[in-house]
Motif scaffolding. Structure first.
Motif, PDB file in Angstrom:
ATOM      1  N   THR A 233       0.839  -1.191   0.000  1.00 36.22           N
ATOM      2  CA  THR A 233       0.000   0.000   0.000  1.00 36.22           C
ATOM      3  C   THR A 233       0.878   1.247   0.000  1.00 36.22           C
ATOM      4  O   THR A 233       2.016   1.227   0.455  1.00 36.22           O
ATOM      5  CB  THR A 233      -0.919   0.033   1.241  1.00 36.22           C
ATOM      6  OG1 THR A 233      -0.112   0.027   2.427  1.00 36.22           O
ATOM      7  CG2 THR A 233      -1.841  -1.170   1.255  1.00 36.22           C
ATOM      8  N   VAL A 234       0.332   2.307  -0.519  1.00 33.09           N
ATOM      9  CA  VAL A 234       1.033   3.591  -0.524  1.00 33.09           C
ATOM     10  C   VAL A 234       0.614   4.343   0.722  1.00 33.09           C
ATOM     11  O   VAL A 234      -0.570   4.593   0.933  1.00 33.09           O
ATOM     12  CB  VAL A 234       0.690   4.406  -1.781  1.00 33.09           C
ATOM     13  CG1 VAL A 234       1.394   5.753  -1.742  1.00 33.09           C
ATOM     14  CG2 VAL A 234       1.091   3.643  -3.042  1.00 33.09           C
ATOM     15  N   GLU A 235       1.581   4.689   1.559  1.00 33.99           N
ATOM     16  CA  GLU A 235       1.284   5.367   2.816  1.00 33.99           C
ATOM     17  C   GLU A 235       1.983   6.721   2.852  1.00 33.99           C
ATOM     18  O   GLU A 235       3.178   6.792   3.037  1.00 33.99           O
ATOM     19  CB  GLU A 235       1.734   4.503   4.000  1.00 33.99           C
ATOM     20  CG  GLU A 235       1.012   3.163   4.073  1.00 33.99           C
ATOM     21  CD  GLU A 235       1.364   2.393   5.330  1.00 33.99           C
ATOM     22  OE1 GLU A 235       2.141   2.934   6.135  1.00 33.99           O
ATOM     23  OE2 GLU A 235       0.868   1.276   5.495  1.00 33.99           O
ATOM     24  N   GLY A 236       1.216   7.768   2.623  1.00 35.97           N
ATOM     25  CA  GLY A 236       1.763   9.107   2.730  1.00 35.97           C
ATOM     26  C   GLY A 236       2.473   9.619   1.496  1.00 35.97           C
ATOM     27  O   GLY A 236       2.747  10.805   1.375  1.00 35.97           O
ATOM     28  N   SER A 237       2.773   8.742   0.566  1.00 30.39           N
ATOM     29  CA  SER A 237       3.443   9.128  -0.682  1.00 30.39           C
ATOM     30  C   SER A 237       4.689   9.972  -0.435  1.00 30.39           C
ATOM     31  O   SER A 237       5.016  10.869  -1.189  1.00 30.39           O
ATOM     32  CB  SER A 237       2.473   9.905  -1.595  1.00 30.39           C
ATOM     33  OG  SER A 237       1.360   9.106  -1.925  1.00 30.39           O
ATOM     34  N   ARG A 238       5.422   9.689   0.639  1.00 27.95           N
ATOM     35  CA  ARG A 238       6.616  10.462   0.946  1.00 27.95           C
ATOM     36  C   ARG A 238       7.840   9.757   0.372  1.00 27.95           C
ATOM     37  O   ARG A 238       7.991   8.547   0.533  1.00 27.95           O
ATOM     38  CB  ARG A 238       6.790  10.648   2.449  1.00 27.95           C
ATOM     39  CG  ARG A 238       6.912   9.341   3.216  1.00 27.95           C
ATOM     40  CD  ARG A 238       7.428   9.551   4.608  1.00 27.95           C
ATOM     41  NE  ARG A 238       7.675   8.262   5.249  1.00 27.95           N
ATOM     42  CZ  ARG A 238       8.423   8.100   6.324  1.00 27.95           C
ATOM     43  NH1 ARG A 238       9.003   9.137   6.874  1.00 27.95           N
ATOM     44  NH2 ARG A 238       8.599   6.909   6.848  1.00 27.95           N
ATOM     45  N   PRO A 239       8.700  10.480  -0.320  1.00 22.50           N
ATOM     46  CA  PRO A 239       9.926   9.860  -0.825  1.00 22.50           C
ATOM     47  C   PRO A 239      10.867   9.524   0.318  1.00 22.50           C
ATOM     48  O   PRO A 239      10.910  10.223   1.331  1.00 22.50           O
ATOM     49  CB  PRO A 239      10.519  10.936  -1.734  1.00 22.50           C
ATOM     50  CG  PRO A 239       9.994  12.222  -1.187  1.00 22.50           C
ATOM     51  CD  PRO A 239       8.620  11.914  -0.653  1.00 22.50           C
ATOM     52  N   MET A 240      11.640   8.448   0.151  1.00 25.26           N
ATOM     53  CA  MET A 240      12.628   8.074   1.150  1.00 25.26           C
ATOM     54  C   MET A 240      14.002   8.505   0.656  1.00 25.26           C
ATOM     55  O   MET A 240      14.377   8.251  -0.489  1.00 25.26           O
ATOM     56  CB  MET A 240      12.601   6.563   1.413  1.00 25.26           C
ATOM     57  CG  MET A 240      11.314   6.085   2.041  1.00 25.26           C
ATOM     58  SD  MET A 240      11.438   4.385   2.677  1.00 25.26           S
ATOM     59  CE  MET A 240      12.508   4.643   4.096  1.00 25.26           C
ATOM     60  N   ASP A 241      14.742   9.178   1.518  1.00 21.84           N
ATOM     61  CA  ASP A 241      16.073   9.681   1.193  1.00 21.84           C
ATOM     62  C   ASP A 241      17.076   8.565   1.454  1.00 21.84           C
ATOM     63  O   ASP A 241      17.419   8.272   2.601  1.00 21.84           O
ATOM     64  CB  ASP A 241      16.373  10.898   2.075  1.00 21.84           C
ATOM     65  CG  ASP A 241      17.676  11.580   1.700  1.00 21.84           C
ATOM     66  OD1 ASP A 241      18.439  11.006   0.908  1.00 21.84           O
ATOM     67  OD2 ASP A 241      17.940  12.682   2.213  1.00 21.84           O
ATOM     68  N   VAL A 242      17.537   7.904   0.372  1.00 30.21           N
ATOM     69  CA  VAL A 242      18.433   6.758   0.516  1.00 30.21           C
ATOM     70  C   VAL A 242      19.636   6.911  -0.409  1.00 30.21           C
ATOM     71  O   VAL A 242      19.537   7.451  -1.515  1.00 30.21           O
ATOM     72  CB  VAL A 242      17.693   5.436   0.210  1.00 30.21           C
ATOM     73  CG1 VAL A 242      17.121   5.427  -1.198  1.00 30.21           C
ATOM     74  CG2 VAL A 242      18.600   4.231   0.421  1.00 30.21           C
ATOM     75  N   THR A 243      20.785   6.452   0.069  1.00 29.33           N
ATOM     76  CA  THR A 243      22.021   6.446  -0.707  1.00 29.33           C
ATOM     77  C   THR A 243      22.591   5.029  -0.692  1.00 29.33           C
ATOM     78  O   THR A 243      22.633   4.384   0.354  1.00 29.33           O
ATOM     79  CB  THR A 243      23.056   7.408  -0.107  1.00 29.33           C
ATOM     80  OG1 THR A 243      22.498   8.725  -0.061  1.00 29.33           O
ATOM     81  CG2 THR A 243      24.326   7.437  -0.948  1.00 29.33           C
TER      82      THR A 243
ATOM     83  N   ALA B  38       9.695   1.670   7.731  1.00 31.20           N
ATOM     84  CA  ALA B  38       9.338   1.970   6.344  1.00 31.20           C
ATOM     85  C   ALA B  38      10.293   1.330   5.350  1.00 31.20           C
ATOM     86  O   ALA B  38       9.920   1.083   4.202  1.00 31.20           O
ATOM     87  CB  ALA B  38       9.287   3.479   6.128  1.00 31.20           C
ATOM     88  N   THR B  39      11.524   1.051   5.769  1.00 29.10           N
ATOM     89  CA  THR B  39      12.445   0.373   4.843  1.00 29.10           C
ATOM     90  C   THR B  39      11.877  -0.984   4.439  1.00 29.10           C
ATOM     91  O   THR B  39      11.977  -1.375   3.269  1.00 29.10           O
ATOM     92  CB  THR B  39      13.842   0.192   5.475  1.00 29.10           C
ATOM     93  OG1 THR B  39      13.760  -0.682   6.608  1.00 29.10           O
ATOM     94  CG2 THR B  39      14.429   1.525   5.886  1.00 29.10           C
ATOM     95  N   ALA B  40      11.273  -1.696   5.383  1.00 26.27           N
ATOM     96  CA  ALA B  40      10.693  -3.009   5.079  1.00 26.27           C
ATOM     97  C   ALA B  40       9.323  -2.879   4.424  1.00 26.27           C
ATOM     98  O   ALA B  40       8.984  -3.630   3.507  1.00 26.27           O
ATOM     99  CB  ALA B  40      10.590  -3.838   6.352  1.00 26.27           C
ATOM    100  N   ARG B  41       8.544  -1.926   4.893  1.00 29.00           N
ATOM    101  CA  ARG B  41       7.166  -1.796   4.427  1.00 29.00           C
ATOM    102  C   ARG B  41       7.079  -1.178   3.036  1.00 29.00           C
ATOM    103  O   ARG B  41       6.199  -1.539   2.233  1.00 29.00           O
ATOM    104  CB  ARG B  41       6.380  -0.955   5.433  1.00 29.00           C
ATOM    105  CG  ARG B  41       4.887  -0.896   5.184  1.00 29.00           C
ATOM    106  CD  ARG B  41       4.181  -0.106   6.283  1.00 29.00           C
ATOM    107  NE  ARG B  41       4.661   1.271   6.349  1.00 29.00           N
ATOM    108  CZ  ARG B  41       5.340   1.781   7.378  1.00 29.00           C
ATOM    109  NH1 ARG B  41       5.627   1.030   8.424  1.00 29.00           N
ATOM    110  NH2 ARG B  41       5.730   3.044   7.370  1.00 29.00           N
ATOM    111  N   GLU B  42       7.983  -0.243   2.713  1.00 30.50           N
ATOM    112  CA  GLU B  42       7.858   0.520   1.481  1.00 30.50           C
ATOM    113  C   GLU B  42       9.053   0.373   0.541  1.00 30.50           C
ATOM    114  O   GLU B  42       8.874   0.226  -0.673  1.00 30.50           O
ATOM    115  CB  GLU B  42       7.658   2.005   1.821  1.00 30.50           C
ATOM    116  CG  GLU B  42       6.435   2.273   2.687  1.00 30.50           C
ATOM    117  CD  GLU B  42       6.378   3.720   3.159  1.00 30.50           C
ATOM    118  OE1 GLU B  42       7.010   4.582   2.543  1.00 30.50           O
ATOM    119  OE2 GLU B  42       5.715   3.978   4.185  1.00 30.50           O
TER     120      GLU B  42
END
Length: 287
Positions: A119-129, A246-250
């Motif tokens: 599911t899409v929760e909040g549609s917030r981008p995750m800042d990942v490198t 959120a790393t696991a969920r999204e």
């Protein structure tokens, strides 16, 4: 990954009388047992082994209530070689013996079949490198603490408070590899360990692979490989723990990366009693 987890759930109900070959299942689905167990526990909220136990005991309770089948036959049907072993497992889930449930019809606890959905929760981008790092060593002051997924872990806080201020300065002076600064490192638990499991917490720094580690410090050797670094900024510890979840969920279900064995750690860029700007470092590999 979502489809793989649902296939795994279906497998549990199809094979009730034998151990689940999780490693073989993972290979057949192009992933690893380590990553699969981590994702299952993170998304389901309980370890895979615990889900299997609860689900089998739910089905066993239904068989008992239905009647007509001997207790040993039911025990064997759900993977137990003796009535005694089956009874202990049954009581641990339901809080009642098999004979009580057969006689009175309950009470017993039901574990519903899990179903995973993206599911899409909040549609917030995750800042990942994503970076590749050579082998390095994590060194610092270690303590055995119980695993906690929510809130501030008082055992970790007590351990950090017991370290003299000059030791913090010494650790920083030893730091000669990326990432810079003091790191909050956890290591030593199973990938789907439940809360309360003893883990090693290391308050330390990163050293080059060939740097000498002082004898009074614990150390963890870290293999070369890729790392995913997730930035988290906000109220502490809630935002940090939300980002971790959120790393696991999204993120992992929708990106071609999976977790590999190794320590995870947090690098605090700024930390107060109520706010943290931090990085979560996780060892990963291409899926």
């Amino acid at each position: 990954m979502i489809g793989t987890l649902n296939d795994l759930v279906d497998l549990v109900d199809r094979h009730t009388d034998e151990p689940i070959d999780l490693a073989g299942f993972a290979r057949s689905h192009g992933t690893t047992e380590y990553h699969l167990r981590r994702m299952f526990a993170a998304l389901a909220g309980l370890p895979f082994s615990e889900y299997v136990r609860r689900r089998r005991m739910t089905l066993a309770a239904t068989d008992l209530v239905s009647g007509g089948t001997g207790l040993l036959d039911i025990a064997v049907r759900y993977g137990y070689s003796s009535v005694e072993a089956f009874g202990r497992a049954f009581r641990s889930v339901h809080g009642a013996s098999p004979s009580d449930v057969r006689t009175h019809g309950g009470p017993f606890t039901t574990q519903a079949v899990l179903r995973f959905r993206l599911t899409v929760e909040g549609s917030r981008p995750m800042d990942v490198t994503i970076t590749d790092r050579p082998a390095f060593v994590l060194a610092g002051h270690a303590a055995q603490v119980p695993l906690m997924y929510e809130g501030v872990n008082p055992h970790i806080r007590q351990h950090i408070a017991s370290i003299a201020p000059e030791e913090h300065a010494r650790l920083k002076s030893l730091n000669d590899a990326e990432p810079e600064g003091i790191l909050a490192i956890t290591e030593g638990s199973e990938p789907d360990a439940p809360e309360g499991t003893p883990i090693t917490y290391l308050h330390g720094v990163a050293l080059q692979d060939d740097s000498a580690t002082p004898e009074d410090l614990a150390s963890i050797s870290v293999a070369a490989g890729a790392w995913a670094t997730f930035r988290s900024t906000g109220p502490f510890p809630q935002t940090l723990q939300d980002t971790w979840a959120a790393t696991a969920r999204e993120w992992f279900p929708s990106n071609p990366w999976r977790l590999r064995p190794g320590p995870t750690f947090v690098r605090y860029l700024e930390l107060t009693e109520s706010h943290a700007d931090a990085e979560i470092w996780m060892p990963v590999e291409r899926a």
